[in-house]
Write a protein that holds these residues in place. Sequence first.
Motif, PDB file in Angstrom:
ATOM      1  N   SER A   1       0.821  -1.212   0.000  1.00 55.10           N
ATOM      2  CA  SER A   1       0.000   0.000   0.000  1.00 55.10           C
ATOM      3  C   SER A   1       0.855   1.264   0.000  1.00 55.10           C
ATOM      4  O   SER A   1       0.363   2.335  -0.354  1.00 55.10           O
ATOM      5  CB  SER A   1      -0.928   0.014   1.215  1.00 55.10           C
ATOM      6  OG  SER A   1      -0.199   0.237   2.407  1.00 55.10           O
ATOM      7  N   ASP A   2       2.099   1.187   0.447  1.00 62.15           N
ATOM      8  CA  ASP A   2       3.054   2.291   0.452  1.00 62.15           C
ATOM      9  C   ASP A   2       2.544   3.467   1.292  1.00 62.15           C
ATOM     10  O   ASP A   2       2.891   3.601   2.458  1.00 62.15           O
ATOM     11  CB  ASP A   2       3.382   2.722  -0.980  1.00 62.15           C
ATOM     12  CG  ASP A   2       4.620   3.622  -1.057  1.00 62.15           C
ATOM     13  OD1 ASP A   2       5.317   3.769  -0.038  1.00 62.15           O
ATOM     14  OD2 ASP A   2       4.887   4.165  -2.141  1.00 62.15           O
ATOM     15  N   ASP A   3       1.743   4.333   0.710  1.00 58.02           N
ATOM     16  CA  ASP A   3       1.186   5.492   1.416  1.00 58.02           C
ATOM     17  C   ASP A   3      -0.334   5.455   1.252  1.00 58.02           C
ATOM     18  O   ASP A   3      -0.830   5.633   0.141  1.00 58.02           O
ATOM     19  CB  ASP A   3       1.718   6.808   0.826  1.00 58.02           C
ATOM     20  CG  ASP A   3       3.232   6.889   0.873  1.00 58.02           C
ATOM     21  OD1 ASP A   3       3.774   6.916   1.976  1.00 58.02           O
ATOM     22  OD2 ASP A   3       3.858   6.934  -0.208  1.00 58.02           O
ATOM     23  N   ARG A   4      -1.035   5.238   2.341  1.00 57.15           N
ATOM     24  CA  ARG A   4      -2.498   5.129   2.233  1.00 57.15           C
ATOM     25  C   ARG A   4      -3.137   6.022   3.287  1.00 57.15           C
ATOM     26  O   ARG A   4      -2.810   5.949   4.469  1.00 57.15           O
ATOM     27  CB  ARG A   4      -2.932   3.686   2.422  1.00 57.15           C
ATOM     28  CG  ARG A   4      -4.331   3.417   1.887  1.00 57.15           C
ATOM     29  CD  ARG A   4      -4.377   2.102   1.131  1.00 57.15           C
ATOM     30  NE  ARG A   4      -5.723   1.800   0.647  1.00 57.15           N
ATOM     31  CZ  ARG A   4      -6.216   2.255  -0.485  1.00 57.15           C
ATOM     32  NH1 ARG A   4      -5.479   3.036  -1.251  1.00 57.15           N
ATOM     33  NH2 ARG A   4      -7.419   1.937  -0.878  1.00 57.15           N
ATOM     34  N   GLU A   5      -4.034   6.863   2.846  1.00 60.07           N
ATOM     35  CA  GLU A   5      -4.607   7.837   3.760  1.00 60.07           C
ATOM     36  C   GLU A   5      -5.861   7.310   4.438  1.00 60.07           C
ATOM     37  O   GLU A   5      -6.439   6.292   4.050  1.00 60.07           O
ATOM     38  CB  GLU A   5      -4.898   9.141   3.028  1.00 60.07           C
ATOM     39  CG  GLU A   5      -5.964   9.023   1.979  1.00 60.07           C
ATOM     40  CD  GLU A   5      -6.442  10.390   1.546  1.00 60.07           C
ATOM     41  OE1 GLU A   5      -7.659  10.597   1.545  1.00 60.07           O
ATOM     42  OE2 GLU A   5      -5.600  11.231   1.211  1.00 60.07           O
ATOM     43  N   VAL A   6      -6.277   8.041   5.468  1.00 60.59           N
ATOM     44  CA  VAL A   6      -7.315   7.571   6.374  1.00 60.59           C
ATOM     45  C   VAL A   6      -8.642   7.299   5.671  1.00 60.59           C
ATOM     46  O   VAL A   6      -9.251   6.235   5.871  1.00 60.59           O
ATOM     47  CB  VAL A   6      -7.530   8.604   7.500  1.00 60.59           C
ATOM     48  CG1 VAL A   6      -8.661   8.182   8.406  1.00 60.59           C
ATOM     49  CG2 VAL A   6      -6.263   8.756   8.319  1.00 60.59           C
TER      50      VAL A   6
END
Length: 596
Positions: free
Chosen positions: A286-291
């Motif tokens: 996912s690396d960078d996944r926001e809320v």
Amino acid sequence: LLINDLEGLIKAALGIIPMGLVIRNVRLVNVFTGEIYQADIGIYKGIIAHIDADPDGLATDGSREQDRITGKEEFDGQGLYAIPGLIDSHVHVESSMMTPGNFAKAIIPSGTTTIITDPHEIGNVLGKDGVKYMLEASEGLPMKQFILVPSCVPAVPSVEGAGAEFDKKEIEEMLSWPRVLGLAELMDFKGVISRSERMMEILELARREQIFIQGHAPGLAGRSLSAYLCVGAATDHEVRAGQEARDKIRLGMTLDARESSMSRNVEDIVKAIKEFHYPPNLTLCSDDREVSDLLNEGHMNHVVRRAIESGLEPIDALRAATLHAAKSIGIENLGALAPGYVADIVLLPSLAEMKPAYVFHEGTLVAKDGKLIVDIPEKDFEVEKRNTVNLNNPSLEQFRIKAPIEEGQIATRIISYLSHHSSLTKYEVEELPVKKGYLDISEYEDLKYVAVFNRYGSGDYATGIVRNFGLKEGAIASTVSHDSHNVTVVWTDPRDGQLAVQTIIEIGGGIVCVKDGQVLGCLKLPIAGLMSKLPCEELAREIDKMKDITRKMGIESKNPLLRIATLALPVIPNAKITDKGLVEVNSQQILPLFEQ
């Protein structure tokens, strides 16, 4: 992973003592063979001891019933599919803007039981203290959060300033800490290929210790890629194009196919490599996944679902997110449902939909029907209270770009985004007007001013011009600015830019939007200027408010709030700006704003 009671596990497997838990009546998904068959799973002290199954239908004499496994507790699997707990092979917890505990609360119900995290975001801000915080804050959670030691803090020392520098000495110390599995992504791929002294010392340490080395090699091909692979960089999550995926898979590199909130690459990768038939060097991340994406779409279950929708067979997608991920980082008893493997188990009604009904972590039921059912106590840490914005209020003059001429036109180097939805950039040189000694871009709708201010006390800052950023009016400033996380600001009116940065300083880090001298929105991220202690749902509401504001200000990218975070990352092609100046990524050189 350690087995605490090996003798007891053997006895449980033999039926001499009962299991601690038996999960009965499941359709077990075998990630080794690709089969699905009826089974009962026996668990002893968090480890699978025995699986009672007869996929070939050989037990016709009733012997299977006579040898039925027993347990102190039993759980009816209701005929649901049983899959291994999902593993995120590459993630930055800080990018969720949540603490490790709140991140766990958000993702466990989605079926994720293990993550491999690179804390280089907070490492760039707080150094070793930041990495230690991520370790301590993730201790005792009902999931596994393994750490990789940041290899590039800062990403490229020669062209940016950060809050810390990790060299061989610091990395060697951190490698001895618990739950540390290896070296995090080698973002300074130019330093690797050019054999810089810093990178060679770090790589020699990693090779000597025989640890896992995570890669980061956007666009590398040919001899450069071969050189990068020779140092032992095992993986790459930066693959965006199909041909690049095919080439790297062929060379044995493990592809961490990424579906993040900013870069959605799974579809292109899967379509390019699915004919390779179950490549063992494909994982998912996912690396960078926001809320809001975690709440609305899920975590690794969403990535698996995207892989299936893109044409990967469901079991192959599951293999990539379980067995392959565990093997890639060298954990031999994780990522499968078999004797001796950790009892991280997800039960779900549909492989295609990937919506877990039950999630077990080491044999304990931790989530049911999308809800966490175990308590994760709130913890406080000294690091969370530090103000990491060490920056004096900038003057208005710093938001005006002085030119070497008084009037006329001057050839100016511009950072140009390839599109409103891409983080990739290039340089363009264009004649821009100068009035009374300053650049004046007021007549250009697609051009905006940009600056990066060092927030660690050096006083360094640099200004420039950006095209296709998306902002139409006002200013946006942020301490979420990968990877050194200095204060980055984009503006149209100098006074708005100044107010945005002043507000960032006042709140101790976060994201601020300003228009016509008024603060329109303010997302407070007091932990290292990156994270909040707000729980997932509450933080999502605050972030969504800020997204609405940034969209009204003209930013229409997939993730408008984090558009600004892509400006200062000097390891993503091709044109960036740091506190040191304009950076040409491929050569790692500082370029002048004006061409003489």
